[in-house]
Write a protein that holds these residues in place. Structure first.
Motif, PDB file in Angstrom:
ATOM      1  N   TYR A  37       0.895  -1.327   0.728  1.00  0.00           N
ATOM      2  CA  TYR A  37      -0.023  -0.013   0.156  1.00  0.00           C
ATOM      3  C   TYR A  37       1.068   1.644   0.025  1.00  0.00           C
ATOM      4  O   TYR A  37       0.081   2.521  -0.560  1.00  0.00           O
ATOM      5  N   PHE A  38       1.919   0.959   0.890  1.00  0.00           N
ATOM      6  CA  PHE A  38       2.665   2.216   1.002  1.00  0.00           C
ATOM      7  C   PHE A  38       4.743   2.306  -0.635  1.00  0.00           C
ATOM      8  O   PHE A  38       4.669   3.320   0.064  1.00  0.00           O
ATOM      9  N   THR A  39       4.052   1.790  -1.402  1.00  0.00           N
ATOM     10  CA  THR A  39       5.197   2.043  -2.735  1.00  0.00           C
ATOM     11  C   THR A  39       4.638   3.445  -2.649  1.00  0.00           C
ATOM     12  O   THR A  39       3.914   3.753  -3.392  1.00  0.00           O
ATOM     13  N   ARG A  48       4.851  13.302   9.321  1.00  0.00           N
ATOM     14  CA  ARG A  48       4.295  14.077   9.813  1.00  0.00           C
ATOM     15  C   ARG A  48       2.998  14.808  10.390  1.00  0.00           C
ATOM     16  O   ARG A  48       1.560  14.301  11.362  1.00  0.00           O
ATOM     17  N   HIS A  49       2.206  13.839   9.257  1.00  0.00           N
ATOM     18  CA  HIS A  49       0.699  13.901   9.174  1.00  0.00           C
ATOM     19  C   HIS A  49       0.434  12.770   9.689  1.00  0.00           C
ATOM     20  O   HIS A  49      -0.380  13.285  10.789  1.00  0.00           O
ATOM     21  N   MET A  50       0.552  11.611  10.590  1.00  0.00           N
ATOM     22  CA  MET A  50      -0.111  10.644  11.416  1.00  0.00           C
ATOM     23  C   MET A  50       0.723  11.267  13.329  1.00  0.00           C
ATOM     24  O   MET A  50      -0.414  11.715  13.593  1.00  0.00           O
ATOM     25  N   GLY A  66      -3.999  17.288   7.703  1.00  0.00           N
ATOM     26  CA  GLY A  66      -4.088  16.454   6.580  1.00  0.00           C
ATOM     27  C   GLY A  66      -5.302  16.654   6.215  1.00  0.00           C
ATOM     28  O   GLY A  66      -6.101  16.864   6.411  1.00  0.00           O
ATOM     29  N   ARG A  67      -5.666  15.381   4.870  1.00  0.00           N
ATOM     30  CA  ARG A  67      -6.522  15.530   4.422  1.00  0.00           C
ATOM     31  C   ARG A  67      -7.715  14.402   5.256  1.00  0.00           C
ATOM     32  O   ARG A  67      -7.116  13.890   6.106  1.00  0.00           O
ATOM     33  N   ASP A  68      -9.162  15.502   4.644  1.00  0.00           N
ATOM     34  CA  ASP A  68     -10.167  13.783   5.351  1.00  0.00           C
ATOM     35  C   ASP A  68      -9.087  12.032   5.519  1.00  0.00           C
ATOM     36  O   ASP A  68      -9.035  11.997   4.296  1.00  0.00           O
ATOM     37  N   LEU A  69      -9.915  11.996   6.728  1.00  0.00           N
ATOM     38  CA  LEU A  69      -9.226  10.296   6.344  1.00  0.00           C
ATOM     39  C   LEU A  69     -10.013   9.874   5.154  1.00  0.00           C
ATOM     40  O   LEU A  69      -9.303   9.031   4.557  1.00  0.00           O
ATOM     41  N   GLY A  70     -11.385  10.250   4.996  1.00  0.00           N
ATOM     42  CA  GLY A  70     -12.413   9.073   3.660  1.00  0.00           C
ATOM     43  C   GLY A  70     -11.588   9.735   2.604  1.00  0.00           C
ATOM     44  O   GLY A  70     -10.906   8.331   1.438  1.00  0.00           O
ATOM     45  N   GLU A  71     -11.162  10.656   2.461  1.00  0.00           N
ATOM     46  CA  GLU A  71     -10.371  10.939   1.182  1.00  0.00           C
ATOM     47  C   GLU A  71      -9.513  10.999   0.995  1.00  0.00           C
ATOM     48  O   GLU A  71      -8.331  10.075   0.252  1.00  0.00           O
ATOM     49  N   ALA A  72      -8.218  10.760   1.923  1.00  0.00           N
ATOM     50  CA  ALA A  72      -6.781  10.360   1.516  1.00  0.00           C
ATOM     51  C   ALA A  72      -6.856   8.830   1.869  1.00  0.00           C
ATOM     52  O   ALA A  72      -5.849   8.438   0.682  1.00  0.00           O
ATOM     53  N   HIS A  73      -8.006   7.834   2.149  1.00  0.00           N
ATOM     54  CA  HIS A  73      -7.749   6.267   1.624  1.00  0.00           C
ATOM     55  C   HIS A  73      -8.369   6.060   0.300  1.00  0.00           C
ATOM     56  O   HIS A  73      -8.253   5.069   0.611  1.00  0.00           O
ATOM     57  N   GLN A  81      -9.619  -6.512   6.781  1.00  0.00           N
ATOM     58  CA  GLN A  81      -8.332  -7.316   7.777  1.00  0.00           C
ATOM     59  C   GLN A  81      -7.410  -6.617   7.430  1.00  0.00           C
ATOM     60  O   GLN A  81      -6.532  -6.413   8.818  1.00  0.00           O
ATOM     61  N   HIS A  82      -6.656  -5.495   6.301  1.00  0.00           N
ATOM     62  CA  HIS A  82      -5.459  -5.205   6.871  1.00  0.00           C
ATOM     63  C   HIS A  82      -5.507  -3.795   6.785  1.00  0.00           C
ATOM     64  O   HIS A  82      -4.937  -3.546   8.156  1.00  0.00           O
ATOM     65  N   TYR A  83      -7.199  -3.139   7.742  1.00  0.00           N
ATOM     66  CA  TYR A  83      -7.057  -2.144   8.725  1.00  0.00           C
ATOM     67  C   TYR A  83      -6.836  -2.796   9.883  1.00  0.00           C
ATOM     68  O   TYR A  83      -5.999  -1.919  10.349  1.00  0.00           O
TER      69      TYR A  83
HETATM   70  C1  HEM Z   1      -5.836   3.039  11.285  1.00  0.00           C
HETATM   71  C2  HEM Z   1      -6.555   3.878  11.000  1.00  0.00           C
HETATM   72  C3  HEM Z   1      -5.673   4.847   9.919  1.00  0.00           C
HETATM   73  C4  HEM Z   1      -5.145   6.461  10.422  1.00  0.00           C
HETATM   74  C5  HEM Z   1      -5.301   6.808  12.126  1.00  0.00           C
HETATM   75  C6  HEM Z   1      -4.652   6.473   9.179  1.00  0.00           C
HETATM   76  C7  HEM Z   1      -3.957   8.082   9.096  1.00  0.00           C
HETATM   77  C8  HEM Z   1      -3.078   8.507   7.525  1.00  0.00           C
HETATM   78  C9  HEM Z   1      -3.216   9.760   8.017  1.00  0.00           C
HETATM   79  C10 HEM Z   1      -3.325  10.899   9.171  1.00  0.00           C
HETATM   80  C11 HEM Z   1      -2.588  10.080   6.723  1.00  0.00           C
HETATM   81  C12 HEM Z   1      -2.515  11.163   6.056  1.00  0.00           C
HETATM   82  C13 HEM Z   1      -3.725  11.798   5.093  1.00  0.00           C
HETATM   83  C14 HEM Z   1      -2.542  13.250   3.914  1.00  0.00           C
HETATM   84  O1  HEM Z   1      -1.681  12.953   3.735  1.00  0.00           O
HETATM   85  O2  HEM Z   1      -2.776  14.304   3.877  1.00  0.00           O
HETATM   86  C15 HEM Z   1      -2.989   8.684   5.795  1.00  0.00           C
HETATM   87  C16 HEM Z   1      -2.496   8.190   4.205  1.00  0.00           C
HETATM   88  C17 HEM Z   1      -2.320   6.884   4.342  1.00  0.00           C
HETATM   89  N1  HEM Z   1      -2.650   5.372   4.883  1.00  0.00           N
HETATM   90 FE1  HEM Z   1      -3.719   5.661   6.198  1.00  0.00          FE
HETATM   91  N2  HEM Z   1      -4.229   5.312   7.963  1.00  0.00           N
HETATM   92  C18 HEM Z   1      -5.251   4.735   8.795  1.00  0.00           C
HETATM   93  C19 HEM Z   1      -4.824   3.454   7.962  1.00  0.00           C
HETATM   94  C20 HEM Z   1      -4.496   3.025   7.710  1.00  0.00           C
HETATM   95  C21 HEM Z   1      -4.304   1.758   6.531  1.00  0.00           C
HETATM   96  C22 HEM Z   1      -5.104   0.176   6.825  1.00  0.00           C
HETATM   97  C23 HEM Z   1      -3.653   1.764   5.341  1.00  0.00           C
HETATM   98  C24 HEM Z   1      -3.227   0.568   4.674  1.00  0.00           C
HETATM   99  C25 HEM Z   1      -3.142  -0.997   4.622  1.00  0.00           C
HETATM  100  C26 HEM Z   1      -3.384   3.419   5.121  1.00  0.00           C
HETATM  101  C27 HEM Z   1      -2.053   3.366   3.986  1.00  0.00           C
HETATM  102  C28 HEM Z   1      -1.864   4.685   3.435  1.00  0.00           C
HETATM  103  C29 HEM Z   1      -1.914   4.932   2.860  1.00  0.00           C
HETATM  104  C30 HEM Z   1      -1.204   4.704   1.567  1.00  0.00           C
HETATM  105  C31 HEM Z   1      -1.320   6.723   2.930  1.00  0.00           C
HETATM  106  C32 HEM Z   1      -1.161   7.553   1.835  1.00  0.00           C
HETATM  107  C33 HEM Z   1      -1.755   8.083   1.180  1.00  0.00           C
HETATM  108  C34 HEM Z   1      -0.825   9.267   0.311  1.00  0.00           C
HETATM  109  O3  HEM Z   1      -0.183  10.438   0.385  1.00  0.00           O
HETATM  110  O4  HEM Z   1      -1.241  10.139  -0.973  1.00  0.00           O
HETATM  111  N3  HEM Z   1      -3.782   4.054   5.955  1.00  0.00           N
HETATM  112  N4  HEM Z   1      -2.998   7.757   7.148  1.00  0.00           N
END
Ligand code: HEM
Length: 127
Positions: A37-39, A48-50, A66-73, A81-83
């Motif tokens: 997912y992080f490639t 920083r956002h986290m 950071g962005r709204d969490l729905g939008e970001a994912h 399961q991965h969540y």
């Molecule tokens: C458990 C709850 C989760 C929280 C609280 C969370 C939080 C965040 C936050 C704060 C960002 C940054 C948003 C931004 O850049 O504006 C982000 C991005 C991202 N998250 Fe999560 N996340 C969660 C779960 C997940 C899961 C389950 C995955 C994948 C298995 C994931 C993959 C990613 C990826 C790949 C990005 C980067 C998106 C981008 O930069 O385009 N996240 N997440």
């Protein structure tokens, strides 16, 4: 007036949160199910956002910018399961940092609330 310290203060503030986030992504990227997912993702920016998100959830002064969490994912196809696995990694690092039961419980509640905006399928789907 005496106010009780926020969770943020109790755990040691921004330095501890930064450390937790660092260890969290070490575990997530070390997990073969989650790594793909992080490639190509800008990890310093994501971290920083986290950090900002965790700080504000724990009652610290940093606003989440950071962005709204729905939008970001959106469009990532994240499974329930991965969540849950990501949630387990977060709990493991918070526990290792000595975070108390009450904080863990509240973080669990937040994870439950945001799940539906992050996963791409209904939790019940079984195939
Ligand atoms: C458990 C709850 C989760 C929280 C609280 C969370 C939080 C965040 C936050 C704060 C960002 C940054 C948003 C931004 O850049 O504006 C982000 C991005 C991202 N998250 Fe999560 N996340 C969660 C779960 C997940 C899961 C389950 C995955 C994948 C298995 C994931 C993959 C990613 C990826 C790949 C990005 C980067 C998106 C981008 O930069 O385009 N996240 N997440």
């Amino acid at each position: 007036m005496i106010t009780s310290p926020s969770y943020y203060d109790q755990i040691g503030g921004a330095p501890v949160v930064r450390d937790v986030v660092e260890r969290f992504y070490e575990r997530v990227l070390g997990d073969d199910d989650l790594k793909p997912y992080f490639t190509g993702i800008d990890m310093p920016r994501l971290k920083r956002h986290m950090v900002m998100l965790l700080c504000s959830v724990l009652g610290g002064p940093e606003p989440y910018e950071g962005r709204d969490l729905g939008e970001a994912h959106a469009g990532m196809g994240i499974t329930s399961q991965h969540y849950d696995k990501v949630g387990e990694h977060l709990f493991a690092v918070l526990e290792a940092a000595g975070v108390g039961e009450d904080i863990l419980r509240d973080v669990g509640l937040v994870l439950g609330k945001v799940k539906s905006s992050i996963v791409a399928e209904p939790a019940e789907t079984a195939d």
